[in-house]
Design a protein around this motif. Structure first.
Motif, short mmCIF file in Angstrom:
data_model
loop_
_atom_site.label_atom_id
_atom_site.label_comp_id
_atom_site.label_asym_id
_atom_site.label_seq_id
_atom_site.Cartn_x
_atom_site.Cartn_y
_atom_site.Cartn_z
N GLY A 52 -33.37 80.48 37.57
CA GLY A 52 -33.40 79.32 36.68
C GLY A 52 -32.78 79.54 35.32
N ASP A 53 -32.38 80.76 35.02
CA ASP A 53 -31.72 81.03 33.75
C ASP A 53 -30.39 80.28 33.65
OD1 ASP A 53 -33.45 82.73 32.40
OD2 ASP A 53 -32.47 84.58 33.05
N LEU A 64 -26.32 70.40 36.81
CA LEU A 64 -26.74 71.56 37.60
C LEU A 64 -27.83 72.34 36.87
CD1 LEU A 64 -23.28 72.93 38.83
CD2 LEU A 64 -24.96 71.66 40.17
N ALA A 65 -27.66 72.52 35.56
CA ALA A 65 -28.67 73.23 34.77
C ALA A 65 -30.01 72.50 34.82
CB ALA A 65 -28.19 73.38 33.32
N ASN A 66 -29.95 71.19 34.70
CA ASN A 66 -31.18 70.38 34.74
C ASN A 66 -31.87 70.46 36.09
OD1 ASN A 66 -30.83 69.54 32.11
ND2 ASN A 66 -29.78 67.65 32.66
N GLU A 67 -31.10 70.71 37.14
CA GLU A 67 -31.66 70.81 38.49
C GLU A 67 -32.17 72.22 38.81
OE1 GLU A 67 -28.45 69.44 40.92
OE2 GLU A 67 -28.71 67.35 40.32
N GLY A 68 -32.03 73.14 37.84
CA GLY A 68 -32.58 74.48 38.02
C GLY A 68 -31.63 75.52 38.58
N ARG A 124 -25.58 76.00 22.91
CA ARG A 124 -26.75 75.73 22.06
C ARG A 124 -27.75 74.80 22.75
NH1 ARG A 124 -24.69 72.40 17.39
NH2 ARG A 124 -24.85 70.82 19.02
N ASP A 125 -27.24 73.77 23.42
CA ASP A 125 -28.12 72.69 23.90
C ASP A 125 -28.57 72.84 25.35
OD1 ASP A 125 -27.71 71.61 21.39
OD2 ASP A 125 -26.13 70.24 22.07
N VAL A 126 -27.80 73.55 26.16
CA VAL A 126 -28.09 73.61 27.60
C VAL A 126 -28.65 74.96 28.02
CG1 VAL A 126 -27.13 73.29 29.93
CG2 VAL A 126 -26.28 71.89 28.03
N SER A 127 -28.19 76.04 27.38
CA SER A 127 -28.64 77.39 27.77
C SER A 127 -30.08 77.63 27.35
CB SER A 127 -27.78 78.45 27.08
OG SER A 127 -26.42 78.16 27.20
N ASN A 128 -30.77 78.47 28.13
CA ASN A 128 -32.05 78.96 27.64
C ASN A 128 -31.88 80.33 26.97
OD1 ASN A 128 -31.63 80.14 30.30
ND2 ASN A 128 -33.73 80.91 30.20
N ARG A 129 -30.76 81.02 27.31
CA ARG A 129 -30.47 82.31 26.66
C ARG A 129 -29.00 82.37 26.29
NH1 ARG A 129 -31.96 86.34 31.05
NH2 ARG A 129 -30.99 87.87 29.66
N VAL A 130 -28.71 83.08 25.22
CA VAL A 130 -27.33 83.26 24.76
C VAL A 130 -27.11 84.75 24.52
CG1 VAL A 130 -25.67 82.78 22.91
CG2 VAL A 130 -27.18 80.96 23.73
N VAL A 131 -25.95 85.22 25.01
CA VAL A 131 -25.53 86.61 24.80
C VAL A 131 -24.27 86.56 23.94
CG1 VAL A 131 -24.59 88.66 25.92
CG2 VAL A 131 -26.51 87.43 26.97
N TYR A 132 -24.30 87.24 22.79
CA TYR A 132 -23.11 87.32 21.94
C TYR A 132 -22.47 88.69 22.12
CZ TYR A 132 -20.17 88.07 17.88
OH TYR A 132 -19.11 88.40 17.07
N MET A 133 -21.20 88.70 22.54
CA MET A 133 -20.47 89.95 22.77
C MET A 133 -19.37 90.14 21.75
SD MET A 133 -20.08 90.27 26.93
CE MET A 133 -19.27 91.88 26.77
N LYS A 176 -21.63 64.87 44.86
CA LYS A 176 -22.43 65.28 43.70
C LYS A 176 -21.58 65.38 42.44
CE LYS A 176 -25.70 68.96 42.49
NZ LYS A 176 -26.95 68.25 42.71
N VAL A 177 -20.34 65.88 42.58
CA VAL A 177 -19.47 66.06 41.41
C VAL A 177 -18.51 64.88 41.22
CG1 VAL A 177 -19.63 68.57 41.58
CG2 VAL A 177 -17.68 67.39 42.64
N GLY A 178 -18.69 63.82 42.02
CA GLY A 178 -17.87 62.61 41.84
C GLY A 178 -16.47 62.71 42.41
N MET A 179 -16.26 63.61 43.38
CA MET A 179 -14.91 63.79 43.93
C MET A 179 -14.78 63.36 45.38
SD MET A 179 -12.90 64.66 41.55
CE MET A 179 -11.46 65.13 42.51
N ALA A 180 -15.79 62.70 45.94
CA ALA A 180 -15.72 62.26 47.34
C ALA A 180 -14.54 61.33 47.62
CB ALA A 180 -17.04 61.59 47.74
N PRO A 181 -14.11 60.47 46.66
CA PRO A 181 -12.97 59.59 46.97
C PRO A 181 -11.64 60.34 47.12
CG PRO A 181 -14.26 58.71 45.13
CD PRO A 181 -14.74 60.10 45.38
N TYR A 182 -11.62 61.62 46.78
CA TYR A 182 -10.35 62.36 46.76
C TYR A 182 -10.27 63.42 47.87
CZ TYR A 182 -10.14 60.33 42.08
OH TYR A 182 -10.13 59.45 41.02
#
Length: 246
Positions: A31-32, A186-190, A204-213, A127-133
């Motif tokens: 779930g991360d 996808l993130a919201n669905e786990g 900032r808004d979607v991640s639960n963790r951030v790694v700065y390299m 799911k990603v809106g590409m079925a018509p293609y």
């Protein structure tokens, strides 16, 4: 506490005398949503490529449910069906239709029947809106559409973890939103996700963790709130300072 899906220990990678990754340690739990940020050349993409076994680590371990997949005798295609990857440059098969792109891995690696693979592919293309293609070839699609197909193709393998290597950096600005929207869903669905990105609002808004390299090492790691609101290292503060007004 459940066992981590992925545990990276003392991972290093060199190309000749050039050291790209130095002694990397971190874990990925179910779930991360982990965003890996940092300047270009800091080793972010090489880290993902090592985790996906597209590059062989020079030293260290990559444990997937406790098994070191960085060792010899690992079935890399089978492992990649569990730890999938979405690339910056899409990596679609240009001679195949959208639907065929999403079927081939299921048939060859997962040994699904073509009918089952087709049904599954259609589920994720919708799911990603590409079925018509489904009958289009990649050359007939925009960059944003190609990336959504690439995400559907990765999802069709039903991976446990999805790696994203700068999935929006090859896109025109107006197409970035449509791809980020799919990733947020996808993130919201786990979905467990590891994302190398320059999209700071997403980190900032979607991640639960951030790694700065920086310079091949993890300078700082923490919750997205801690990294963006109260970074401990001056290097992290300097990197993020340009985004603070966003």
């Amino acid at each position: 506490m459940s066992e981590p899906i992925l545990q990276i220990n003392h991972l290093s990678k060199s190309f000749g005398a050039h050291i790209v990754l130095r002694d990397i340690d971190f874990t990925v739990n179910s779930g991360d949503v982990i965003s890996i940020i940092g300047a270009s050349g800091s080793g972010k993409s090489t880290l993902l490529r090592c985790i996906n076994l597209l590059e062989t680590p020079t030293s260290g371990q990559i444990h997937y449910h406790g098994t070191d997949v960085a060792g010899a005798h690992v079935n890399a295609p089978e492992y990649r069906s569990h730890v999938g990857m979405v690339f910056q440059s899409f990596n679609l098969f240009n001679n195949m239709t959208v639907l065929e792109n999403c079927i081939i891995g299921q048939v060859k690696v997962l040994k699904k029947s073509k009918e089952d693979a087709r049904t599954n592919a259609m589920l994720y293309l919708e799911k990603v809106g590409m079925a018509p293609y489904v009958n289009a070839k990649p050359r007939q699609l925009s960059g944003g559409q190609k990336q959504r197909v690439a995400i559907a193709r990765a999802l069709a393998m039903q991976p446990e973890v999805l790696l994203f290597d700068e999935p929006t950096s090859a896109l025109d600005p107006e197409m970035v939103g449509e791809v980020l929207s799919v990733m947020k869903q996808l993130a919201n669905e786990g979905m467990t996700m590891l994302v190398v990105t320059h999209e700071m609002a997403f980190a900032r808004d979607v991640s639960n963790r951030v790694v700065y390299m920086a310079d091949g090492v993890i300078c700082e790691e923490g919750s997205s709130r801690q990294i963006f609101e109260n970074p401990r290292k001056q290097q992290t503060k300097d990197f993020l300072s340009r985004f603070r007004s966003n």
